[in-house]
Design a protein around this motif. Structure first.
Motif, PDB file in Angstrom:
ATOM      1  N   LYS A  34       0.840  -1.188   0.000  1.00  0.00           N
ATOM      2  CA  LYS A  34       0.000   0.000   0.000  1.00  0.00           C
ATOM      3  C   LYS A  34       0.877   1.241   0.000  1.00  0.00           C
ATOM      4  N   PRO A  35       0.622   2.343  -0.651  1.00  0.00           N
ATOM      5  CA  PRO A  35      -0.595   2.627  -1.423  1.00  0.00           C
ATOM      6  C   PRO A  35      -0.494   2.286  -2.906  1.00  0.00           C
ATOM      7  N   ALA A  36       0.443   1.420  -3.315  1.00  0.00           N
ATOM      8  CA  ALA A  36       0.584   1.123  -4.745  1.00  0.00           C
ATOM      9  C   ALA A  36      -0.706   0.503  -5.300  1.00  0.00           C
ATOM     10  N   LYS A  37      -1.113   1.005  -6.451  1.00  0.00           N
ATOM     11  CA  LYS A  37      -2.359   0.560  -7.069  1.00  0.00           C
ATOM     12  C   LYS A  37      -2.327  -0.942  -7.350  1.00  0.00           C
ATOM     13  N   ALA A  38      -1.186  -1.415  -7.874  1.00  0.00           N
ATOM     14  CA  ALA A  38      -1.078  -2.838  -8.242  1.00  0.00           C
ATOM     15  C   ALA A  38      -1.304  -3.734  -7.029  1.00  0.00           C
ATOM     16  N   PHE A  39      -0.929  -3.243  -5.864  1.00  0.00           N
ATOM     17  CA  PHE A  39      -1.063  -4.044  -4.641  1.00  0.00           C
ATOM     18  C   PHE A  39      -2.541  -4.189  -4.255  1.00  0.00           C
ATOM     19  N   PHE A  40      -3.268  -3.075  -4.286  1.00  0.00           N
ATOM     20  CA  PHE A  40      -4.713  -3.154  -4.011  1.00  0.00           C
ATOM     21  C   PHE A  40      -5.421  -4.008  -5.059  1.00  0.00           C
ATOM     22  N   GLU A  41      -4.997  -3.855  -6.305  1.00  0.00           N
ATOM     23  CA  GLU A  41      -5.646  -4.617  -7.378  1.00  0.00           C
ATOM     24  C   GLU A  41      -5.440  -6.120  -7.203  1.00  0.00           C
ATOM     25  N   SER A  42      -4.234  -6.505  -6.725  1.00  0.00           N
ATOM     26  CA  SER A  42      -4.037  -7.945  -6.541  1.00  0.00           C
ATOM     27  C   SER A  42      -4.867  -8.446  -5.362  1.00  0.00           C
ATOM     28  N   ALA A  43      -5.019  -7.621  -4.326  1.00  0.00           N
ATOM     29  CA  ALA A  43      -5.877  -8.018  -3.196  1.00  0.00           C
ATOM     30  C   ALA A  43      -7.336  -8.151  -3.643  1.00  0.00           C
ATOM     31  N   LEU A  44      -7.790  -7.226  -4.479  1.00  0.00           N
ATOM     32  CA  LEU A  44      -9.174  -7.298  -4.989  1.00  0.00           C
ATOM     33  C   LEU A  44      -9.357  -8.542  -5.864  1.00  0.00           C
ATOM     34  N   ASP A  76      -6.175   2.510   9.239  1.00  0.00           N
ATOM     35  CA  ASP A  76      -5.877   3.630  10.141  1.00  0.00           C
ATOM     36  C   ASP A  76      -4.929   4.640   9.500  1.00  0.00           C
ATOM     37  N   ASP A  77      -4.407   4.335   8.300  1.00  0.00           N
ATOM     38  CA  ASP A  77      -3.432   5.232   7.667  1.00  0.00           C
ATOM     39  C   ASP A  77      -4.129   6.041   6.576  1.00  0.00           C
ATOM     40  N   ILE A  78      -4.170   7.340   6.786  1.00  0.00           N
ATOM     41  CA  ILE A  78      -4.922   8.214   5.879  1.00  0.00           C
ATOM     42  C   ILE A  78      -4.363   8.163   4.458  1.00  0.00           C
ATOM     43  N   VAL A  79      -3.062   7.995   4.319  1.00  0.00           N
ATOM     44  CA  VAL A  79      -2.457   8.015   2.976  1.00  0.00           C
ATOM     45  C   VAL A  79      -2.390   6.608   2.376  1.00  0.00           C
ATOM     46  N   SER A  80      -1.736   5.680   3.089  1.00  0.00           N
ATOM     47  CA  SER A  80      -1.489   4.355   2.512  1.00  0.00           C
ATOM     48  C   SER A  80      -2.781   3.549   2.376  1.00  0.00           C
ATOM     49  N   ASP A  81      -3.641   3.599   3.392  1.00  0.00           N
ATOM     50  CA  ASP A  81      -4.880   2.820   3.345  1.00  0.00           C
ATOM     51  C   ASP A  81      -5.971   3.571   2.584  1.00  0.00           C
ATOM     52  N   VAL A  82      -6.313   4.745   3.091  1.00  0.00           N
ATOM     53  CA  VAL A  82      -7.477   5.462   2.567  1.00  0.00           C
ATOM     54  C   VAL A  82      -7.178   6.030   1.180  1.00  0.00           C
ATOM     55  N   GLY A  83      -6.107   6.801   1.080  1.00  0.00           N
ATOM     56  CA  GLY A  83      -5.766   7.412  -0.205  1.00  0.00           C
ATOM     57  C   GLY A  83      -5.499   6.365  -1.274  1.00  0.00           C
ATOM     58  N   GLY A  84      -4.730   5.345  -0.920  1.00  0.00           N
ATOM     59  CA  GLY A  84      -4.376   4.296  -1.878  1.00  0.00           C
ATOM     60  C   GLY A  84      -5.602   3.564  -2.401  1.00  0.00           C
ATOM     61  N   ALA A  85      -6.501   3.190  -1.501  1.00  0.00           N
ATOM     62  CA  ALA A  85      -7.699   2.443  -1.912  1.00  0.00           C
ATOM     63  C   ALA A  85      -8.608   3.305  -2.790  1.00  0.00           C
ATOM     64  N   GLN A  86      -8.754   4.568  -2.427  1.00  0.00           N
ATOM     65  CA  GLN A  86      -9.611   5.458  -3.211  1.00  0.00           C
ATOM     66  C   GLN A  86      -9.052   5.648  -4.622  1.00  0.00           C
ATOM     67  N   GLN A  87      -7.710   5.739  -4.736  1.00  0.00           N
ATOM     68  CA  GLN A  87      -7.073   5.843  -6.056  1.00  0.00           C
ATOM     69  C   GLN A  87      -7.417   4.661  -6.944  1.00  0.00           C
TER      70      GLN A  87
END
Lengths: 266, 266
Positions: A187-197, A212-223
């Motif tokens: 996180k917050p890399a897009k490819a990482f969230f995409e592989s989890a999805l 709990d992380d505004i940038v890595s969790d929240v910002g990354g997932a929203q991106q």
């Protein structure tokens, strides 16, 4: 009222600061209601995946600790940076010098580490001695084309005895010293969230990230096109609510509250 | 031919990488011809000042080491970051938490360090343990308005056994972790060069800086209206000659060569 919680088929949960606070002699303390919340998600039929930047231990060891703290979790349910980094290293023929926690080293057992042509930095904690950081620096600056791979870019996390500097701070130190930009795995890399999805089998618009992380969790997932909720546990600080770039879809006091709201909308 | 060397009345010399390479059991090794070059400058009637970002020792201890290596140098001739930082701390009523080398601590003897309201980071070398860096981070992030003062912003320097990470890397780590921008005392800060020039009593257009750091020495001095020469000793690397922002007024192989050219133009 709780529109953010509607139309959900899958949840990605951050672990540290959401399920538990790490640190101390027992390895950590569960956050009240979180173990019960995980059980409720599993009983609900929602898809669930744990999406962590944890790099202080192999997934096996980490999951065992969480089980010991009362969580219903298995290795197969965890998306973590080290295996993602191993895939990337193999694809590109990279041989890493590792600046990581001792307990993470087994994740790289299959990787050729002779005559390094890149540096991988994780949350090395006490292993971030001057000698170790300097050694990684020397490898990196000695490369014709320095490649720095960072397992996350977190600023800090919270342990039971207080805030701790995370991998991102040391990534920045090496970036500056060698005038390179790190490639972030985790996180917050897009490819990482995409592989989890993909592992969960749920499209981003039907998934919520809880962290709990505004940038890595929240910002990354929203991106990534997901909704994202920030818990007021772990490293959460009130000033996060004035973050200049990132605004969560909702704030909740803790995981238990988030899960109750989401389940009430099913 | 050597227009860069004309009309000079004063010289500012960097120390590490110009006079000597630090490190090893004797504390360092003189660079061939440098001790003789310093003697020639003094005999010439040119004004001279040593302008260093050295923060691993008090000026007294540092100068004693250099004298032992054969250099004609006294404490009164040295402009260094710690005394400049002390002036700044006093002016602004700041009480520092120190993340510095043990041997630098006496420079801050007169400064109130109780209940810190800022962090001062220097080249702490082995003192940059994870525990120490984390402690400074906690002080900084706990402040309502974090103030970080950095004694230089160098990326790395060269010791006899190889390159070593300098204060700038750790400054960047703390900047990132706390989302602050450090105030730099020392080169390349303009105020620092200006105070060295004032101490020497020579205006910038009649002074030359001689250093091995393309950014801190050369770039900083030029920003101040001085000429600046890069030596091909110390941390100099051939790729410095393609630096995208900074172009020295001249390159020389070492201090001895620079001094011979300058003296030939008097």
């Amino acid at each position: 009222m709780e529109a953010w919680a509607r139309g959900v088929r899958g949840l990605l949960l951050d672990i540290s600061g959401v399920l538990y606070d790490s640190g101390g002699s027992g390895g950590g303390v569960p956050i009240a209601g979180s173990a019960e919340a995980v059980r409720k998600i599993k009983a609900s039929g929602l898809k669930l995946r744990f999406c962590t930047n944890e790099t202080q231990a192999t997934r096996e060891k980490f999951v065992k600790k969480l089980q010991g703290l009362g969580f219903d979790i298995s290795v197969a349910e965890v998306t973590a940076p080290a295996p993602a980094a191993c895939r990337l290293l193999k694809e590109r023929g990279l041989r890493p010098h590792l600046l990581v926690h001792d307990d993470l080293v087994p994740e790289f057992a299959e990787i050729d580490k002779t005559n390094p042509n890149c540096v991988v930095v994780g949350d090395a904690a006490e292993n971030f001695s001057y000698a170790n950081v300097n050694e990684a620096f020397r490898v990196l600056i000695g490369l014709e084309k320095p490649v720095l791979i960072s397992l996350g870019r977190g600023r800090y996390y919270k342990e039971t005895d207080g805030l701790k500097l995370d991998v991102g701070a040391y990534m920045k130190a090496l970036e500056y010293a060698c005038d390179v930009e790190a490639e972030v795995v985790g996180k917050p890399a897009k490819a990482f969230f995409e592989s989890a999805l993909a592992e969960m089998g749920v499209p981003p618009q039907e998934a919520i990230m809880i962290g709990d992380d505004i940038v890595s969790d929240v910002g990354g997932a929203q991106q990534c096109g997901m909704r994202a909720v920030q818990v007021r546990t772990g490293k959460y600080r009130p000033c996060d609510e004035n973050h200049p770039q990132v605004k969560p879809d909702a704030y909740v006091n803790n995981l238990a509250e988030a899960v109750d709201v989401i389940l009430s909308q099913l």
